[in-house]
Design an enzyme around this catalytic site. Structure first.
Site, PDB file in Angstrom:
ATOM      1  N   HIS A 312       0.803  -1.120   0.072  1.00 31.54           N
ATOM      2  CA  HIS A 312       0.035   0.307   0.031  1.00 31.54           C
ATOM      3  C   HIS A 312       0.886   1.262  -0.050  1.00 31.54           C
ATOM      4  CE1 HIS A 312      -3.184   2.677   1.101  1.00 31.54           C
ATOM      5  NE2 HIS A 312      -3.994   1.743   0.748  1.00 31.54           N
ATOM      6  N   ASP A 370      -8.012  -5.716   0.535  1.00 32.09           N
ATOM      7  CA  ASP A 370      -8.460  -6.420  -0.522  1.00 32.09           C
ATOM      8  C   ASP A 370      -8.154  -7.764  -0.428  1.00 32.09           C
ATOM      9  OD1 ASP A 370      -9.800  -4.325  -2.080  1.00 32.09           O
ATOM     10  OD2 ASP A 370      -7.912  -3.560  -2.831  1.00 32.09           O
TER      11      ASP A 370
END
Ligand code: ACO
Length: 435
Positions: A312, A370
C-alpha cells in the site's frame, strides 16, 4: 492551519533563497506551503505520484500508515466497525458527527426515499451488452444521473449539494444491483424501505420475483462491515480524481463517475478481483505446494507478477481494515460451513509465508483490505466481476463528502498541476513532401 515555523529553500544556481511557512495538522506530518515557489523563483516542484505532496486540507479521514491506523472524523475504524452500521458511518463522514437516534432515523428515511431510480433509467441498461463489465455500466449510469436530477446541480448551494450527496449514496446500490441483474438476465428489483442498507443490497441482487431473498444476518453484517471499511480513505487515487474533476465546477454525478473510473484499475479498487484471480490460479496450478514457486516469481522483477492484495502506498504496517476483514472472513466461512475452503487455506498460507519473507518484510509489504474482501464476497455469492462495484457503492460517501468539503472552501481553485517538460523545444515545421 497556522505556521509559526518556516522552511528555507536555498539554491546553488544563484537564485535567492526563499522562506516558506510550515503548517501543523492536528496529527500527522507538518506541511511546507510551497504555493509561492513559482512566483518567487520561477521554478516548479516535481513530485510525480504525489509521494510528498499534500494536495488539500481535510478534516474527514486520517491514516497513520506506519502505525496502521485509520480514523474517520476522529473515530478509529475498529470502533466504528464494531459499534456502528454503514448508514451511521455515512452520516458521520458527510456531516462530521455521529447521529443521534432521531438524526439516524431521519437520515435512513431520506436515503430510502431516494433509493429508487427514475423508471426511464431502466432503458439505459438494455443498451449494454449482457457481458459488459458492470463497472463500465456503473461509470455510465452514475454520470447519467446528471441528466435526470437537474434540480440539485447548483454546486454553489449547500442544500443542493447535500441533496445530490443523498441521491448518489441512495441510488448507487440500486444501480449496482441493476447492473448485476442485467448481466444474469433477471428482472430488476426495487429497493425495500424496511431493510437495512446492506440487507437491501442483498435482496436487490439475490431476490427474484419467484422467491424472496432469505436474509442471513451474519452475511448482512459482513457486507455492512465491507461497506464501512471501504467508506473513505483520505486522498487516494479515486478521491483525488473526484476532487480534481470537481475543482473545475463539474456536477457531482460526473465527479463520482470519474472516481468510479479510477477505482476500476487493478492497482486500486480492482485489486480484490485481481487477488481472487491470483488465488484461483495458484489453486489450479497445484495449491499450497506451489506457493514457494509463486513467491519466487513475485520476487523476480522481470516476471511482472505482483502479490495482489499486498502493499500500500500509505500503510507500511498491517492495514487495519485487513485485520477486520480477516475476522469477517472467518465468521462468514464458519456460518456457511466453508471453513475448509481451499482458497481461504491458500490465502492464509500465502500470507504467513509472505510475512516471514525478507522481500516483503524489508519493503514493509503487508496485506491490504483487498486480500480478504474478495474471499468474503465470493463466499457470500457475490460474483467476482461485482467486487469493484461493491467497493464503489461503499466509497461513494467518501467521494461525495470530500467533494463537498472542497467545494465549501471559500478560496477553492481549479486543480491544475504543472510539469517538467522534456519534449522538443519549438522546432521548424517540415512540409509533408520534405519529411
Ligand atoms: N508484490 C510484490 N512486490 C511489491 C508489491 C506487491 N504487491 N507491492 C509493492 N512491491 C514492491 C515494489 O516492486 C517495490 O520494490 P523495489 O523497491 O524493489 O522497486 C517496492 O515494493 C515498493 O513498491 P511501490 O510500487 O513503489 O509502492 P507504491 O506505493 O507505488 O504502490 C501499490 C502501492 C500500487 C498498492 C502496490 O503495492 C501494488 O501494486 N500492490 C498490489 C495491488 C493491490 O493490492 N492494490 C490495492 C491497494 S489498496 C486499495 O486500493 C484499496
Amino acid at each position: 492551519m497556522k505556521g509559526e515555523h518556516k522552511a528555507t529553500l536555498s539554491f546553488s544556481d544563484g537564485t535567492p533563497s526563499i522562506e516558506m511557512p510550515i503548517y501543523k495538522g492536528t496529527v500527522g506530518p507538518d506541511v511546507i506551503d510551497i504555493r509561492k515557489i513559482y512566483g518567487q523563483t520561477g521554478k516548479f516542484t516535481f513530485d510525480p505520484g504525489f509521494m510528498s505532496t499534500a494536495a488539500c486540507e481535510s478534516k474527514i479521514t486520517y491514516i497513520d500508515g506506519d502505525k496502521g491506523e485509520l480514523v474517520y472524523r476522529g473515530y478509529p475504524i475498529e470502533v466504528l466497525a464494531q459499534n456502528c452500521d454503514f448508514l451511521e458511518t455515512c452520516y458521520l463522514l458527510l456531516y462530521g458527527e455521529l447521529p443521534t437516534a432521531a438524526e439516524r432515523g431521519q437520515f435512513g428515511a431520506e436515503i430510502n426515499n431516494h433509493s429508487m431510480v427514475h423508471e426511464q433509467m431502466h432503458r439505459f441498461f438494455t443498451g449494454f451488452r449482457r457481458d459488459a463489465h458492470p463497472m463500465a455500466i456503473l461509470v455510465a449510469v452514475i454520470g447519467a444521473l446528471a441528466a435526470f436530477y437537474h434540480d440539485t446541480l447548483d454546486i454553489t448551494d449547500p442544500e443542493s449539494r447535500r441533496k445530490s450527496a443523498i441521491r448518489v449514496i441512495a441510488k448507487i446500490p440500486t444501480l449496482m444491483a441493476m447492473a448485476y441483474k442485467y448481466s444474469v438476465g433477471e428482472p430488476f428489483r426495487y429497493p425495500r424501505f424496511e431493510l437495512s442498507f446492506a440487507a437491501n443490497i442483498m435482496q436487490m441482487m439475490f431476490g427474484t420475483p419467484c422467491e424472496d431473498y432469505v436474509r442471513n444476518d451474519v452475511l448482512v453484517r459482513a457486507l455492512d462491515r465491507i461497506l464501512i471499511l471501504h467508506a473513505d480513505h483520505e486522498q487516494n487515487a479515486s478521491t483525488s480524481t473526484v476532487r480534481l474533476a470537481g475543482s473545475s465546477g463539474a456536477n457531482p454525478f460526473a465527479c463520482i463517475s470519474a472516481g468510479i473510473s479510477t477505482l476500476w484499475g487493478p492497482a486500486h479498487g480492482g485489486a480484490n478481483e485481481a487477488c481472487l484471480v491470483m488465488l484461483n490460479k495458484l489453486l489450479a496450478d497445484g495449491g499450497v505446494s506451489k506457493i514457494g514457486d509463486f513467491i519466487k516469481q513475485v520476487k523476480d522483477k522481470d516476471s511482472g507478477v505482483k502479490l495482489m492484495g499486498f502493499g500500500h502506498r500509505v500503510y507500511k504496517n498491517y492495514d487495519p481494515r485487513a485485520k477486520l476483514m480477516r475476522e469477517s472472513c472467518h465468521e462468514v466461512l464458519t456460518e456457511l460451513g466453508l471453513h475448509d475452503d481451499p482458497l481461504f487455506a491458500i490465502a492464509m498460507k500465502l500470507e504467513q509465508i509472505a510475512l516471514e519473507d525478507d522481500y516483503f518484510v524489508s519493503r514493509k509489504l503487508y496485506p491490504n483490505v483487498d486480500y480478504y474482501s474478495g474471499i468474503v464476497q465470493k463466499a457470500m455469492g457475490i460474483p467476482v466481476s461485482m467486487f469493484t462495484c461493491m467497493f464503489a457503492v461503499a466509497r461513494t460517501v467518501g467521494w461525495i463528502s470530500q467533494w463537498n468539503e472542497m467545494i465549501s472552501e471559500p478560496d477553492q481553485k481549479i486543480g491544475r498541476p504543472r510539469q517538467l517538460y522534456t519534449g522538443y523545444p519549438t522546432r521548424e515545421f517540415i512540409p509533408m513532401n520534405k519529411r
